[in-house]
Design a protein around this motif. Structure first.
Motif, mmCIF file in Angstrom:
data_model
loop_
_atom_site.group_PDB
_atom_site.id
_atom_site.type_symbol
_atom_site.label_atom_id
_atom_site.label_comp_id
_atom_site.label_asym_id
_atom_site.label_seq_id
_atom_site.Cartn_x
_atom_site.Cartn_y
_atom_site.Cartn_z
ATOM 1 N N THR A 201 -18.908 -54.649 -2.643
ATOM 2 C CA THR A 201 -18.167 -55.891 -2.147
ATOM 3 C C THR A 201 -17.779 -56.468 -3.630
ATOM 4 O O THR A 201 -17.816 -55.559 -4.603
ATOM 5 N N THR A 203 -18.154 -59.719 -6.462
ATOM 6 C CA THR A 203 -18.759 -60.905 -6.738
ATOM 7 C C THR A 203 -18.105 -61.693 -7.697
ATOM 8 O O THR A 203 -17.200 -61.076 -8.508
ATOM 9 N N ASP A 204 -17.883 -62.948 -7.592
ATOM 10 C CA ASP A 204 -17.202 -64.014 -8.271
ATOM 11 C C ASP A 204 -18.430 -64.472 -9.205
ATOM 12 O O ASP A 204 -19.266 -65.113 -8.928
ATOM 13 N N ILE A 205 -18.163 -64.225 -10.557
ATOM 14 C CA ILE A 205 -19.036 -64.760 -11.683
ATOM 15 C C ILE A 205 -18.652 -66.117 -12.337
ATOM 16 O O ILE A 205 -17.603 -65.821 -12.893
ATOM 17 N N HIS A 225 -23.348 -66.393 -9.402
ATOM 18 C CA HIS A 225 -22.952 -65.346 -8.751
ATOM 19 C C HIS A 225 -22.472 -65.699 -7.230
ATOM 20 O O HIS A 225 -23.502 -65.929 -6.181
ATOM 21 N N LEU A 227 -21.393 -64.080 -3.721
ATOM 22 C CA LEU A 227 -20.735 -62.884 -2.996
ATOM 23 C C LEU A 227 -21.098 -63.028 -1.495
ATOM 24 O O LEU A 227 -21.963 -63.455 -1.029
ATOM 25 N N ALA A 229 -17.253 -62.800 -3.073
ATOM 26 C CA ALA A 229 -16.239 -63.688 -3.657
ATOM 27 C C ALA A 229 -15.184 -64.248 -2.612
ATOM 28 O O ALA A 229 -14.954 -63.405 -1.645
ATOM 29 N N LEU A 285 -25.662 -57.482 -11.398
ATOM 30 C CA LEU A 285 -24.616 -57.289 -10.171
ATOM 31 C C LEU A 285 -24.913 -56.347 -9.258
ATOM 32 O O LEU A 285 -24.768 -56.385 -8.153
ATOM 33 N N GLU A 288 -27.965 -56.736 -6.624
ATOM 34 C CA GLU A 288 -27.440 -57.665 -6.015
ATOM 35 C C GLU A 288 -26.214 -57.476 -4.840
ATOM 36 O O GLU A 288 -26.576 -57.695 -3.913
ATOM 37 N N GLN A 289 -25.475 -56.677 -5.179
ATOM 38 C CA GLN A 289 -24.239 -56.271 -4.396
ATOM 39 C C GLN A 289 -25.145 -55.042 -3.171
ATOM 40 O O GLN A 289 -24.710 -55.152 -2.017
ATOM 41 N N TYR A 292 -26.756 -57.044 -0.751
ATOM 42 C CA TYR A 292 -25.999 -57.939 0.158
ATOM 43 C C TYR A 292 -25.506 -56.928 1.307
ATOM 44 O O TYR A 292 -25.214 -57.220 2.327
#
Length: 312
Positions: A201, A203-205, A225, A227, A229, A285, A288-289, A292
């Motif tokens: 995926t 992620t927008d940080i 974060h 996600l 994004a 990240l 975390e992804q 998700y």
């Protein structure tokens, strides 16, 4: 790897000799605990110059490489592991060395048709004396990760110059200088599966304050974060496909993470770099992804161990 986890001895390499030692210790601790949760027999190894002798004595079935930075991430340790014929996680010697050299990796990515930042390598003393390109721009070591030694330089700012030009600077005399790309900081995890690379995926940080530097990456609450994004669908898809293409172009295996900047005013997606040993800390990240998309931390590290190889 065909053994059951309980029959598999995994040596987790952590710590090491680089400026990213503390990040690696955190990654290694998390990975070792997750591997134990997944049922593996685990030995934690704080990797030093005697690594070959230590591993020869331990005789692990697999090495989980949780090192970051030079020596552990740049192909050196990978070469040791291949000499010892021990399967190991993440990318091999060539991809690891290439990814750690920002200048050479940009050339490879550009040749693969991916958009990368402009700029180039400059002598650090010259960079400390004057603006070598028009500000705003980013100054960073050519062969470090985790945003170590990275500075955002704006018009009139010179606080970075003291550090970059100092005798105590340990990151090499050539530094990468790139135009600053405004907009969103994005990241995409790729798993190098047998059927081909799979991007998880985007992620927008958003750093809580200022620039996405070392503190923003690793301090609790240093960044937010988002996600998945929030992006135009075509940009989201482009980031996924470009991360997969970068994984292939660089010759990565296992897990990689590709970082982008997206200028939402100019609708411009730019690939910053590919990380062959992405962080596995509690704020990282990649886990975390993976969570998700339904892959737990223990499941992720188990997949990485099962994916481990040793080129012959």
């Amino acid at each position: 790897m065909s053994r059951a986890p309980s029959e598999t001895h995994v040596a987790v390499l952590m710590g090491g000799l680089s400026s990213e030692r503390e990040v690696s210790l955190s990654s290694g601790k998390g990975c070792a605990e997750a591997l134990e949760t997944a049922g593996f027999r685990v030995t934690r190894v704080d990797a030093g110059r005697d690594l070959a002798q230590v591993l020869a004595g331990l005789k692990p079935d697999v090495v989980f490489n949780a090192l970051h930075g030079d020596w552990g991430e740049d192909g050196c340790v990978q070469g040791v592991l291949e000499t010892l014929a021990i399967p190991y996680t993440h990318s091999g010697v060539l991809a690891s060395a290439l990814a750690m050299d920002k200048d050479k990796s940009k050339a490879v990515l550009k040749a693969a048709g991916l958009k990368v930042p402009g700029g180039g390598l400059f002598d650090r003393h010259e960079v400390a004396r004057r603006h070598v390109i028009d500000p705003p721009y980013v100054v960073k070591p050519n062969a470090e990760g985790s945003s170590v030694g990275v500075y955002l330089v704006r018009e009139g700012s010179n606080d970075f110059a003291t550090e970059v030009g100092a005798d105590g600077w340990t990151y090499g005399d050539l530094v990468m200088v790139e135009p600053f790309i405004p907009g969103k900081e994005l990241a995409v995890t790729v798993l190098g599966e047998a059927s081909g690379p799979r991007a998880l995926t985007v992620t927008d940080i958003t750093p809580v304050k200022g620039f996405y530097d070392y503190e923003a990456k690793y301090a609790p609450g240093g960044s937010v974060h988002v996600l998945p994004a929030v992006l135009p669908p075509e940009v989201f898809e482009a980031a996924l496909r470009q991360a997969e293409a970068a994984h292939v172009a660089m010759g990565c295996r296992g897990v990689s993470r590709t970082d982008f900047r997206y200028d939402d005013v100019k609708d411009d997606l730019v690939l910053l770099e590919v990380n062959t040993q992405p962080g596995m800390t509690p704020t990282s990240l990649v886990p975390e992804q993976a969570a998700y998309v339904g892959l737990s931390y223990p499941e992720l590290v188990r997949w990485m161990v099962e994916d481990a190889t040793c080129p012959r």
